[in-house]
Design a protein around this motif. Structure first.
Motif, PDB file in Angstrom:
ATOM      1  N   THR A  58       0.835  -1.192   0.000  1.00 48.43           N
ATOM      2  CA  THR A  58       0.000   0.000   0.000  1.00 48.43           C
ATOM      3  C   THR A  58       0.878   1.253   0.000  1.00 48.43           C
ATOM      4  O   THR A  58       1.871   1.313   0.716  1.00 48.43           O
ATOM      5  CB  THR A  58      -0.896   0.018   1.251  1.00 48.43           C
ATOM      6  N   ARG A 117       6.265  -8.272  -3.408  1.00 47.48           N
ATOM      7  CA  ARG A 117       5.306  -9.237  -3.951  1.00 47.48           C
ATOM      8  C   ARG A 117       5.821 -10.653  -3.769  1.00 47.48           C
ATOM      9  O   ARG A 117       5.063 -11.604  -3.897  1.00 47.48           O
ATOM     10  CB  ARG A 117       5.027  -8.942  -5.411  1.00 47.48           C
ATOM     11  N   GLN A 119      -5.808  -5.006  -4.577  1.00 44.95           N
ATOM     12  CA  GLN A 119      -6.061  -3.757  -5.300  1.00 44.95           C
ATOM     13  C   GLN A 119      -4.797  -2.961  -5.533  1.00 44.95           C
ATOM     14  O   GLN A 119      -4.491  -2.579  -6.656  1.00 44.95           O
ATOM     15  CB  GLN A 119      -7.030  -2.890  -4.496  1.00 44.95           C
ATOM     16  N   VAL A 120      -4.056  -2.730  -4.456  1.00 44.15           N
ATOM     17  CA  VAL A 120      -2.911  -1.833  -4.613  1.00 44.15           C
ATOM     18  C   VAL A 120      -1.833  -2.447  -5.499  1.00 44.15           C
ATOM     19  O   VAL A 120      -1.023  -1.725  -6.071  1.00 44.15           O
ATOM     20  CB  VAL A 120      -2.305  -1.421  -3.256  1.00 44.15           C
ATOM     21  N   ASN A 121      -1.866  -3.740  -5.636  1.00 45.97           N
ATOM     22  CA  ASN A 121      -0.874  -4.359  -6.512  1.00 45.97           C
ATOM     23  C   ASN A 121      -1.466  -4.728  -7.872  1.00 45.97           C
ATOM     24  O   ASN A 121      -0.821  -5.419  -8.657  1.00 45.97           O
ATOM     25  CB  ASN A 121      -0.293  -5.606  -5.852  1.00 45.97           C
ATOM     26  N   ASP A 122      -2.691  -4.285  -8.105  1.00 53.88           N
ATOM     27  CA  ASP A 122      -3.355  -4.580  -9.369  1.00 53.88           C
ATOM     28  C   ASP A 122      -3.399  -6.064  -9.677  1.00 53.88           C
ATOM     29  O   ASP A 122      -3.165  -6.495 -10.802  1.00 53.88           O
ATOM     30  CB  ASP A 122      -2.652  -3.847 -10.521  1.00 53.88           C
ATOM     31  N   ARG A 153      -9.472  -7.248  -9.225  1.00 58.95           N
ATOM     32  CA  ARG A 153     -10.458  -6.249  -8.815  1.00 58.95           C
ATOM     33  C   ARG A 153     -11.843  -6.845  -8.915  1.00 58.95           C
ATOM     34  O   ARG A 153     -12.030  -7.902  -9.514  1.00 58.95           O
ATOM     35  CB  ARG A 153     -10.371  -5.009  -9.715  1.00 58.95           C
TER      36      ARG A 153
END
Ligand SMILES: Nc1ncnc2c1ncn2[C@@H]1O[C@H](COP(=O)(O)OP(=O)(O)OP(=O)(O)O)[C@@H](O)[C@H]1O
Ligand SMILES: Nc1ncnc2c1ncn2[C@@H]1O[C@H](COP(=O)(O)OP(=O)(O)OP(=O)(O)O)[C@@H](O)[C@H]1O
Ligand SMILES: [Mg+2]
Ligand SMILES: [Mg+2]
Lengths: 291, 316, 693, 492
Positions: A195, C437, C465-468, C471
């Motif tokens: 984040t 990751r 989400q933040v790492n795509d 979704r």
């Protein structure tokens, strides 16, 4: 957390999130204090907002019947210009509603924004902290006197003063909260999963600091009522003919022997409001901040 | 401890320097002109101009600022525009009165607040706690401008035992002076007392939950000793912080109280100086306020260290 | 004389009247304590141990109330005494030692005053002498001087000694010690336990030892009482309790506890379910919902604890002979536990996935205006590697830098020097997101590592989400999948963390770490905050996940038994340095470094037979401050085979031993490796006697 | 001992004048020693107690009586004073003619202000000789003696310290024993006062009390004997207390007005200004703000003034319809107008409130705007007030010329209303030059008509300075400028 201006600080230690015992908002507010306080405030502010409906006379309607005691036509009697006092008190509440509604959120917003900045930016922090020091050195009334000198007496001066008083209060609080939260596990955990810092700040740190801010907000509202009163009392407050609680009180003091109800009205309302806000703050404090 | 205070000097000076700029700028933004006030009623424009020149108000702002700052550094606060007298003298006499008032208020606030706080936070009986809570709440909610008026009504008019206004210096005639002092000090002290009571009570409650209190009970020491030797000292730090802020508040609150009781202090001086645009006097007074708060902060820190061995320099 | 027990607790009932309801914290507890004996009170967190202790001294606080029962101390019912009489008993008759030595001393009062104020019947002067006496007794050097200090000048272990001294000051007949060592490091714990045992023996003081650590019970106690849900469910002499537990709960506890001497590939057997809710009024046996052997009548009939030395409150009492696995202890689950973990090769030939090269991390300690006051060398020149699918255990005492190392690996702290490489990528500010990751983290405290303001679903969705990664509906599906993976239902997603128990929260934290599909997970003491049964669940989960997903772990812990159970290799850390590294079994069987040996010997094993026979190496002193660590070998000041014992070994104080290969796969940083074994004897036969002293 | 008891002071108790006692006075703002040469309300307590003037007007006849001057003679353009011998300053120095010369020439300086500066400047030449002072007047002036009623004669040697307030030295019945700026001052009996066996009082303590309520409280508690200029409305609290009375100073020189800045639309229209004059309920102002002290009036003069004309004073009455009509005619309905006032003055604030209400009834969107003293004064002096302004003026009690030349709102050459008119200038100068009562009457008639028609200043009420006193105080007197005269005062 006081009737005296700007003493509204919450010890930094109070910025403890209710980890592990967070319950629904309603449950947390269940404390009688909050509800009582809320009821008082809603009642008073509601009466103020409904003033055009409730008031039996125009707030500015003068008559020859000056300084009459309470009667059927004038429940609180009349003032020195023969205006109906109950109507003036009701309209006076509106001024305080406006001041609290306009100024406290603005001050809180600006303060919180600066506080966030201060919390995340080490070098800016040093500067902003000193700035807060200076701002806090100007106690509310000193600030009020100064602002009234620049701006001229009036509602704007009060609003600016209340904003000015709240900026460092919220600033400090937010900054301390950010600093106390930013090395916590859940924040680090959020960073670790990728984040970005801004999202961490707004999605994690801020929501977890909000409890302390809410308590401060309740206190700030009572502070605003107080500042209005004090400024109007020293003669740098709301402009006539607009009534405000503080200005009514200030004038009423001259006529205690003619119409005691003159002073009684605003005095009761001011005291009730301050007590109401403080009860809310106390209740929230117990409900939200308890470790 | 001295070294510790000394270490704060640079930061304090910086604060004061920035504050001096702010303070200088602030009043000059205000409309109005001390020369007009000084020239008396119905002055001619020439008269006003002459007064401006005489006061040095036609100099550039920068030069006025540095002139002022230079004066400060050499210990010269300048003369009041409106009152004419040297500011050092004015502040001297006003500060004496205000200090007398705030110190008396402080003592009262600590006594009243301390008692209420103890009753509220450590009272054994529920009635005691409720009673203290009610008194605290009331002291908290009634602003000084209301309580002041009520006090005067009660003790000067309805039952005349105390003077309604004015001051006799404590050093001149303590017995009489105390009577003048009592009401304004009380009026100023009440909200502060309420704050102290609340902080103390909250802090006491928190400390009572701490483990070392259990240790104390398990040791078999008396409740009294436990309260005063263990709980109270540990409960003090947040109260001291609050107290530090409250002293600042008392100085600020003095504006209202001094007005009500015609107490010839700094608050009156400031109010009139601002109204009269007495630039130099206002600048000096505001800077004094900042200096006081800086000092208060240091004193607060030192007080913390005095109570808590962990904060002493040798412990670091 | 000895006929009458010193303390008789009869049908004690203590309840807390909370807004949520009445908590039956102690629900009819009876027990005796005889003069001079050491009795253990064990049980999981929340079982009512502390409240029992507090009730004995009539110290229960609002909203708690002792509802009924008797506490007879030397025949007098304490619950009928008035305040002054009670004060005489507290401290003078019964002494108390609490769990957390950091908070149980008044920080603002000198140690001397704190000891003296509790002393009865002595003049001030005599009391001072007494203070010096007890301080000497508990082994604090230079007591005269140290008495003048404030608590902050004492380390945790020393504070606990002070607590003991304080309890001893009035020569009480009974000392109640409520988890006196839980907050301490193993080496210090060993010191304190030793002290308690000696004092109990020498002074004839009876001790009630409250603990959740079965090893401590085995090491120290004569008798034990097991508490569950506010009741005592089993009472037995220690030997019998461990060999033949009669209550299934006791058996469950034992099965869930990892042991140093057990086979590593045996699955731990967790107790399923959650501890009882003490608010709900239950009928029947409180353990029935979790009991694998429960029958229908267990849910309706409340079992009572019989009289006598040996009793269990169970309708179907054991014994469950737990000692040798494979017999019918806790029948069903034990059988399932037999399906052991696949044994992975101890040597991983593949390229390391994570490489830590000569990492140092120093924290500048600042005071005032930018003045540096030295630095904490939290991690100093540490190198290690982890292969895909491998678990590297990292052990060491509190403050030795384990967490810091973990955080450096994740780039939470930038390294002062050195390099972290993941899968060929060097960790830099720019590559941080890529590395993260692949490398994730699980924290120690499940209560603080989850944002209390977010639903579990939102917490798990955030990394996606933040790492795509995913979704919308895909994300939802992935969240459900993750929850499933860690053994939670997908409906958990809509709830908040506080609605879960500690173990469940730790599962959520693990699920979050797995959200980005990492190949390495840094686990920073993921089970230290959990009760044994929960600990077993999480440990099993981690092993399972490793098998299914081929994860590599950097598993940080201070509990050697857990580490050994999970790890392929173990690295032992001392004051910022790694002192020994090698295969888990070998390190625990034959440690090379004296510190490792001391550590192993300090761990109490939940087996009285082992504990009674084995000899222990008790390290002296505390962990030195990392602000100015000892020169050369950092362990030399406390080393049982170092220069303090053998003055000619000055090399330890002058030359830093390098971390060198000792035998294949084993490295150690010691000038005299392998000399000290767990048994406490030196393998070189030259000076065995001194070690025993 | 009780502070309250001691503060209330001992009286003579004899029912007649006797020496002794300290008179305690409270006033709302501090004295301004630098401005003692003109009329400045805060100085009213020191101008005639610490200082003296050359002459003192008889309040009935308006004839000069001896003060520091024993006698005088006005012959053509020469005015000669013969000074009282044997007078000494508090410093011990004898008073002589040079002090008078200094006092007059001092007024020529730019930074010394006085409403009668125009008279001083019209003195072409001064010379002195022992106790004689001869003044040569540059032109005939109907108000020349007004200057000597207002002008205090301070010690010329300490004039610089006077401005700073550090030494305040005069010839008056009391000397300044101590002055703490902002707090107050203590006056003590001048043992060498030129009037034998006067004053009776041992001293006077003056305290600054900014809140009128506090003044009253201290009065009711017996701590204060005399309060200056408490707004009558503020004083209602004690009007029915038999221990006290409110004395209205008989010069009736405190007039309240609302004036227009004629350079601001729609005030440039005479009809709007007249509408304002019709639209205001003067009687209510008199009753509700001024406690009935004074009279409603459309003219600036005190009733005692030679220029006063009772019929013309009643020219404008409260006629809201007329006002509405005129405003409609001028097309100013709904016009937005600020009514500015000095927030520091209670009476002005309240008058502004009534004016605001009356005008809004008359169809003007009026707002009351308080300004702080320094701001208000500055803008007033600079003619920069944004519309209407409520204020008070004096100088209606003496020679009519003093008003049109010295009272700023009426100043024909430059005034706060920015009202410039050659016609006004010429009639004002005519009034100034008028040599005899008949000429004065004629000139003031023209001025009156002009003012009533133009209404750049709308006079509302002619009221008075007030002294709120305990009835124990006897022998209180004051000059035509309301300077407190305590020569004969004593506490019963
Ligand atoms: N002040 C309190 N208010 C409400 N419930 C309480 C309170 N103190 C303890 N309890 C409850 O009493 C029960 C027993 O608590 P106790 O502290 O005795 O547990 P314990 O066995 O000592 O656990 P631990 O190992 O965590 O110390 C728990 O369920 C706890 O929730
Ligand atoms: N942010 C920091 N600033 C200064 N010092 C730190 C910081 N973080 C850790 N330290 C110090 O570094 C040393 C190692 O700390 P670390 O948390 O890594 O120890 P640990 O082995 O994880 O201990 P524990 O078992 O208690 O978690 C400690 O002495 C600690 O005080
Ligand atoms: Mg416990
Ligand atoms: Mg750690």
């Amino acid at each position: 957390m006081t009737a005296t201006p700007t003493a509204t600080t919450i010890p930094a230690t109070a910025t403890v999130t209710a980890i592990g015992r967070k319950a629904s908002l309603v449950a947390r507010l269940r404390g009688g204090a909050t509800i009582t306080g809320l009821a008082i405030v809603v009642l008073v502010f509601g009466a103020g907002l409904a003033a055009p409906l409730l008031a039996t006379h125009g707030p500015d309607a003068q008559s020859a019947d000056a300084l009459a005691g309470p009667s059927g036509a004038h429940l609180l009697g009349t003032d020195e210009f023969g205006r109906d006092l109950l109507s003036r008190v009701l309209h006076g509440i509106r001024v305080d509603v406006f001041i609290t509604a306009a100024a406290v959120p603005t001050g809180a917003f600006i303060g919180t924004a600066i506080g966030l900045l201060s919390g995340v930016h080490r070098y800016l922090d040093v500067v902003l902290q000193r700035l807060f020091d200076i701002m806090l050195a100007f106690t509310a009334l000193v600030l009020g006197v100064t602002i009234a000198a620049i701006q001229g007496p009036g509602t704007t001066a009060i609003v600016l003063t209340v904003i000015g008083v709240n900026i460092p209060l919220f600033g400090r609080l937010t900054r301390d909260a950010v600093i106390s939260q930013r090395d916590r596990d859940y924040v680090i955990a959020a960073r670790v999963v990728g984040t970005r810092p801004t999202r961490v700040l707004f999605r994690h740190i801020l929501p977890n600091s909000v409890d302390a801010l809410i308590v401060q907000a309740a206190l700030s509202l009572s502070l605003a009522v107080f500042i209005e009163g004090a400024m109007s009392f020293v003669g740098i407050g709301v402009r006539p003919p607009d009534p405000s609680l503080g200005s009514l009180l200030r004038t009423s003091i001259n006529f205690l022997s003619q119409n005691p109800a003159y002073a009684l009205g605003p005095m009761v309302v001011v005291t009730a409001l301050v007590i109401g806000f403080n009860l809310i703050a106390d209740g929230l404090n117990k409900g939200l901040l308890r470790r | 401890m001295l070294a510790y205070s000394l270490r704060r000097v640079p930061s304090a000076l910086l604060v004061l320097l920035v504050a001096s700029m702010l303070v200088f700028a602030v009043l000059r933004l205000a409309p109005g002109d001390p020369a007009v006030v000084l020239a008396g009623p119905d002055p001619t424009p020439q008269a006003v101009e002459a007064v401006r020149t005489q006061l040095g108000l036609d100099d550039s702002l920068a030069s006025q600022y540095f002139h002022w700052l230079g004066g400060l550094l050499t210990g010269d606060l300048g003369d009041s525009y409106i009152l004419g007298a040297p500011i050092a003298t004015l502040i001297g006499s006003g500060l004496g009165a205000t200090l007398e008032l705030t110190l008396a208020a402080l003592v009262l606030a600590i006594l009243i607040g301390g008692t209420l706080g103890l009753a509220l936070g450590a009272g054994r009986r529920r009635t005691v706690r409720t009673g203290a809570g009610a008194v605290t709440g009331l002291a908290f909610a009634v602003p000084p401008y209301v309580s002041g008026v009520l006090l005067v009504l009660l003790f000067s008019i309805a039952w005349p035992i105390l003077p309604a206004a004015g001051r006799v210096a404590l050093l001149d005639d303590p017995e009489i002076a105390a009577q003048y002092l009592l009401m304004p000090a009380l009026c100023l002290a009440l909200p502060a007392a309420a704050v102290i009571a609340r902080f103390l009570a909250a802090s006491l409650r928190r400390v009572q939950d701490e483990d070392f209190v259990q240790t104390g009970i398990a040791k078999g020491i008396s409740a009294r000793r436990l309260l005063f030797r263990h709980v109270l000292p540990n409960a003090l730090p947040p109260v001291i912080t609050a107290l530090g802020i409250q002293i600042g508040q008392l100085l600020g609150g003095a504006i209202v109280v001094e007005a009500i009781f015609a107490w010839p202090g700094i608050g009156q001086l400031l109010l009139n100086a601002v109204l009269g645009r007495d630039y130099l006097l206002v600048q000096d007074l505001l800077l004094l306020a900042v200096a006081v708060s800086v000092i208060l902060q240091t004193v607060t820190d030192l007080a913390h260290a005095a109570i808590d061995p962990r904060l002493r320099p040798e412990a670091r | 004389m000895s006929e009458q027990p010193l303390l008789q607790v009869r049908d004690l009932v203590t309840r807390f009247h909370t807004p949520r309801g009445v908590v039956r914290a102690v629900d009819g507890v009876s027990f005796d304590v005889h003069a001079g004996e050491t009795v253990a009170l064990v049980g999981e967190s929340g079982s009512g141990k502390s409240v029992t202790a507090m009730s004995v001294l009539d110290m229960v606080r609002r909203p708690g109330r002792i509802e009924s029962g008797q506490v007879l101390f030397k025949g007098r019912d304490l619950l009928t005494l008035n305040e002054p009489e009670m004060r005489e008993v507290r401290g003078a008759g019964i002494g108390m030692i609490f769990q957390d030595p950091m908070s149980t001393l008044n920080p603002l009062m000198r140690i001397r005053d704190q000891i003296i104020e509790g002393v009865r019947g002595l003049s001030r002067h005599q009391a001072r002498d007494r203070a010096v006496e007890v301080m000497t007794q508990v082994g604090i050097p230079d007591p005269e001087a140290r008495l003048r200090d404030y608590p902050h000048a004492y380390s945790g272990g020393m504070r606990q000694r002070v607590m003991i001294a304080m309890a001893l000051a009035n020569r009480p007949d009974l000392i109640i010690a409520d988890e006196p060592t839980t907050a301490l490091d193993v080496t210090v714990q060993a010191q304190i336990l030793d002290l308690l045992a000696t004092l109990g023996r020498e002074l004839g003081t009876a001790v009630v030892l409250i603990t959740h650590n079965l090893g401590v019970v085995a090491r120290l106690c004569d008798r034990a009482m097991v508490m569950y849900g506010g009741r005592i469910v089993e009472r037995a002499p220690v030997d019998e309790l461990f060999t033949a537990p009669q209550h299934p709960y006791t058996a469950g506890l034992l099965a869930a506890t990892p042991r140093l001497d057990a086979g590593r590939d045996v699955r731990l057997v967790p107790i399923e379910g959650r501890p009882p809710d003490l608010i709900a009024k239950s009928t029947g046996c409180a353990y029935a919902p979790r009991c694998p052997a429960a029958e229908d009548r267990c849910r309706t009939e409340t079992p009572l604890l019989g009289p006598g030395e040996r009793a269990a409150a169970c309708l179907l009492p054991g014994p469950f002979t737990n000692a040798d696995a494979g017999t019918d202890s806790a029948p069903d689950t034990r059988a399932a536990g037999e399906v052991s973990h696949a044994r992975l090769p101890l040597a991983f030939d593949s390229e390391p996935l994570l490489e830590v090269r000569a990492i140092s991390k120093h924290f500048a300690v600042r005071r005032g205006w930018g003045r540096n006051k030295g630095s904490v060398r939290a991690v100093d020149d540490v190198s290690l590697t982890i292969a895909p699918g491998e678990t590297l255990g990292l052990v060491g005492e509190s403050g030795c830098g384990k967490s810091t190392l973990g955080k450096v690996v994740l780039g939470i702290h930038p390294a002062t020097s050195g390099e972290v490489r993941y899968d060929g990528t060097t960790l830099t500010k720019a590559s941080l997101r890529t590395v993260r990751r692949g490398v994730q983290m699980v924290f120690q405290d499940p209560y603080s590592s989850l944002d209390p303001r977010m639903t579990v679903g939102a917490l798990l969705r955030e990394p996606l989400q933040v790492n795509d990664i995913a979704r919308g509906e895909k994300a939802d599906a992935r969240v459900a999948e993750l929850l499933e993976l860690v053994g939670l239902g997908s409906e958990a997603g809509s709830r908040y963390p506080h609605e879960f128990s500690g173990g469940q929260r730790q599962r959520i934290a693990i699920a979050r770490a797995l959200a980005v599909d990492p190949r390495v997970v840094v686990c920073d003491e993921p089970v230290s905050a959990l009760d044994v049964s929960l600990q077993a669940q999480i440990v099993n989960l981690l092993r399972e996940l490793q098998e299914r997903l081929g994860l590599a772990y950097l598993f940080i812990a201070h509990d050697l038994a857990v580490v050994r159970h999970l790890s392929h290799r173990i690295a032992v850390m001392y004051l910022g340095r790694i002192v020994e590294m090698g295969p888990a079994d070998e390190i625990t069987r034959s440690p090379l470094h004296p510190y490792t040996a001391s550590l192993l010997s300090a761990v109490p094993e939940p087996d009285p037979r082992v504990e009674h026979t084995r000899e222990r190496i008790i390290l002296t002193g505390d962990l030195p401050s990392p602000l100015n660590p000892p020169a050369a070998c950092r362990f030399h000041g406390r080393c049982p085979i170092g220069p303090t014992r053998f003055p000619e070994r000055s090399i330890c104080a002058t030359t830093t031993p390098p971390l060198a290969e000792h035998s294949p796969g084993r490295t150690v940083a010691c000038h005299f490796p392998g000399e000290l074994t767990i048994a406490g004897t030196t393998s070189t036969s030259s000076r065995p006697q001194e070690i025993h002293a | 001992r009780s502070a309250l008891h001691e503060a209330s002071g001992k009286g003579t108790g004899k029912g007649g004048p006797a020496a002794g006692g300290i008179l305690r006075i409270a006033q709302s703002s501090d004295i301004q020693p630098a401005t003692v040469f003109g009329h400045n309300n805060p100085n009213m307590t020191i101008c005639r107690t610490v200082f003296n003037t050359l002459i003192e007007y008889d309040h009935k006849t308006l004839q000069p009586l001896p003060g520091l001057a024993q006698s005088w003679e006005l012959k053509g353009d020469t005015l000669t004073f013969r000074l009282r011998p044997g007078v000494t300053y508090h410093s011990g120095r004898p008073f002589d003619a040079r002090d008078v010369v200094f006092a007059i020439t001092n007024l020529h300086k730019d930074n010394v202000s006085s409403q009668l500066k125009h008279v001083a400047k019209a003195i072409a030449d001064i010379d002195s000789d022992g106790l004689d002072v001869r003044l040569k007047l540059a032109r005939p002036m109907s108000n020349v003696f007004d200057l000597f009623e207002i002008l205090v004669i301070p010690d010329r040697e300490s004039i610089a310290e006077l401005a700073k307030g550090s030494r305040i030295i005069g010839t008056g019945p009391f000397r300044v024993a101590s002055y703490s700026p902002g707090a107050g001052l203590k006056l003590r009996r001048n043992e060498k006062y030129f009037k034998p066996s006067r004053p009776y009082l041992d001293g006077v303590d003056i305290t600054i009390v900014s809140q009128s309520q506090s003044m009253l409280s201290s009065m009711r508690s017996g701590q204060t004997h005399l309060v200056l200029d408490i707004a009558p409305l503020d004083a209602v609290g004690i009007t029915n207390d038999r221990r006290f009375k409110v004395v209205a100073a008989d010069p009736y020189d405190s007039a309240y007005y609302v004036a227009s800045n004629v350079s601001v639309k729609p005030l440039d229209d005479k009809r709007v200004r007249q509408a304002i004059a019709w639209g205001i309920d003067r009687q209510r102002i008199l009753d509700q703000v001024l406690g009935g002290i004074g009279t409603t009036s459309s003219l600036p003069w005190s009733p005692t003034s030679p220029a006063y004309d009772a019929a013309k004073a009643r020219h404008y009455t409260y006629n809201p319809d007329r006002a509405k009509e005129l405003i409609r005619e001028a097309g100013a309905r709904g016009a937005r107008l600020d009514i500015v006032y000095n927030a520091g003055l209670g009476a002005n604030a309240r008058i502004a409130e009534i004016v605001q209400y009356n005008l809004s009834q008359a169809g003007i969107d009026a707002r009351a705007v308080p300004l702080q003293a320094a701001d208000f004064q500055g803008r007033l002096t600079g003619g920069k007030l944004p519309g209407l302004f409520v204020n008070g003026h004096g100088f209606g009690q003496l020679a009519p010329a003093t008003l049109v030349k010295g009272a700023f709102p009426f100043n024909a050459d430059k005034n706060a209303s920015n009202f410039v008119s050659p016609e006004y200038q010429s009639i004002a100068n005519a009034l100034w030059s008028a040599a005899d009562p008949a000429a004065t009457k004629a000139a003031s008639d023209r001025v009156n008509d002009f003012l009533l028609d133009q209404q750049f200043v709308t006079d509302l009420v002619t009221s008075a300075h007030t002294f709120t006193v305990t009835k124990r105080l006897r022998g209180l007197a004051y000059s035509m400028f309301d300077y407190l005269n305590l020569d004969d005062a004593y506490l019963d």
